[in-house]
Design an enzyme around this catalytic site. Structure first.
Site, PDB file in Angstrom:
ATOM      1  N   PHE A  78      -4.270   1.830  -7.308  1.00 16.06           N
ATOM      2  CA  PHE A  78      -4.483   0.414  -6.987  1.00 16.06           C
ATOM      3  C   PHE A  78      -5.664  -0.228  -7.713  1.00 16.06           C
ATOM      4  O   PHE A  78      -5.806  -1.448  -7.697  1.00 16.06           O
ATOM      5  CB  PHE A  78      -4.628   0.194  -5.468  1.00 16.06           C
ATOM      6  CG  PHE A  78      -3.408   0.600  -4.693  1.00 16.06           C
ATOM      7  CD1 PHE A  78      -2.270  -0.191  -4.717  1.00 16.06           C
ATOM      8  CD2 PHE A  78      -3.378   1.777  -3.962  1.00 16.06           C
ATOM      9  CE1 PHE A  78      -1.130   0.175  -4.015  1.00 16.06           C
ATOM     10  CE2 PHE A  78      -2.244   2.161  -3.255  1.00 16.06           C
ATOM     11  CZ  PHE A  78      -1.120   1.359  -3.279  1.00 16.06           C
ATOM     12  N   HIS A 186       4.478  -1.141   1.957  1.00 17.93           N
ATOM     13  CA  HIS A 186       3.665  -1.203   0.747  1.00 17.93           C
ATOM     14  C   HIS A 186       3.065  -2.605   0.597  1.00 17.93           C
ATOM     15  O   HIS A 186       3.681  -3.599   1.007  1.00 17.93           O
ATOM     16  CB  HIS A 186       4.532  -0.872  -0.472  1.00 17.93           C
ATOM     17  CG  HIS A 186       3.772  -0.583  -1.716  1.00 17.93           C
ATOM     18  ND1 HIS A 186       3.328  -1.580  -2.564  1.00 17.93           N
ATOM     19  CD2 HIS A 186       3.358   0.581  -2.266  1.00 17.93           C
ATOM     20  CE1 HIS A 186       2.686  -1.032  -3.578  1.00 17.93           C
ATOM     21  NE2 HIS A 186       2.688   0.281  -3.419  1.00 17.93           N
TER      22      HIS A 186
END
Length: 234
Positions: A78, A186
């Site tokens: 990320f 998600h």
């Protein structure tokens, strides 16, 4: 054998590095890096392990595989380097972070401050072809990252944050009698409104850490991300 990770993860993962399956993965990666555009660059494949040693890991945020567009992936799930546009999934993570713990917005996506506190920002697959999400799935990385997850689970006192189906599939590796597992949809724009927003993973992780006698994570990122020489290798 050459030490691939300069800390205590090397011993944990050594059986994988010595296996025939890893030798096949290594050969595959040699061909891929020679003939394709692969992310991250080969010097940053193990960056998550480099920055968050096994003994210091308190939280695992598990991603699927690296960002697959230019200039994004640098070895942490990320995260992107300073100066790189914040990807949509990370924008949504920041929205939940603000809602959950009141963190002030930052203009970068560099998550090293979390890694330095014991947040292992791990992808289940550590490399990817440009523009081809999950293209290195099933090539051998899962054997290594599954071992890392299982070793942390056996140690205990770890908070595992599993966002999305690929991450939730790793739940079976985790002993929930001595670890905490937090799951949700998600954070990608396609699924964030199906249960990611409002899931409060950051405050819940800190509550669990306090129960384990650990120092909570300071989730507020610095406004100035700084840089690190280890993240400039090319």
């Amino acid at each position: 054998m050459k030490q691939l990770i300069p800390n205590d993860w090397q011993a944990i993962l050594a059986p994988v590095f010595a296996s025939p399956e890893y030798a096949q993965l290594h050969q595959f990666l040699r061909q891929e890096y020679q003939n394709q555009t692969i992310y991250p660059d080969m010097y940053h494949i193990f960056q998550a392990f480099d920055w968050t040693p096994f003994a210091q890991t308190k939280v695992v945020i598990l991603g699927q595989d690296p960002y697959h567009e230019p200039g994004q992936a640098h070895g942490l799930s990320f995260s992107v380097r300073p100066g790189t546009q914040i990807p949509p999934s990370l924008q949504n993570i920041y929205k939940e972070l603000a809602s959950d713990v009141g963190a002030q917005p930052v203009t970068h996506g560099y998550l090293k401050a979390w890694a330095d506190q014991g947040v292992l920002l791990l992808n289940s697959v550590l490399t990817v072809r440009a523009h081809q999400a999950y293209s290195h799935r099933g090539r051998g990385w899962e054997m290594l990252t599954d071992r890392a997850i299982a070793a942390l689970s056996q140690r205990g006192g770890v908070v595992f944050i599993l966002w999305g189906a690929a991450a939730r599939a790793k739940r079976e590796l985790i002993d929930e009698t001595k670890n905490t597992v937090l799951t949700s949809a998600h954070p990608s724009p396609l699924s964030a409104y199906r249960g990611f927003f409002g899931s409060k993973p950051f405050s819940r992780a800190n509550q669990a850490l306090v129960q384990y006698g650990e120092t909570p994570i300071a989730w507020q990122l610095p406004q100035d991300p700084g840089t690190d020489r280890a993240d400039k290798k090319s």
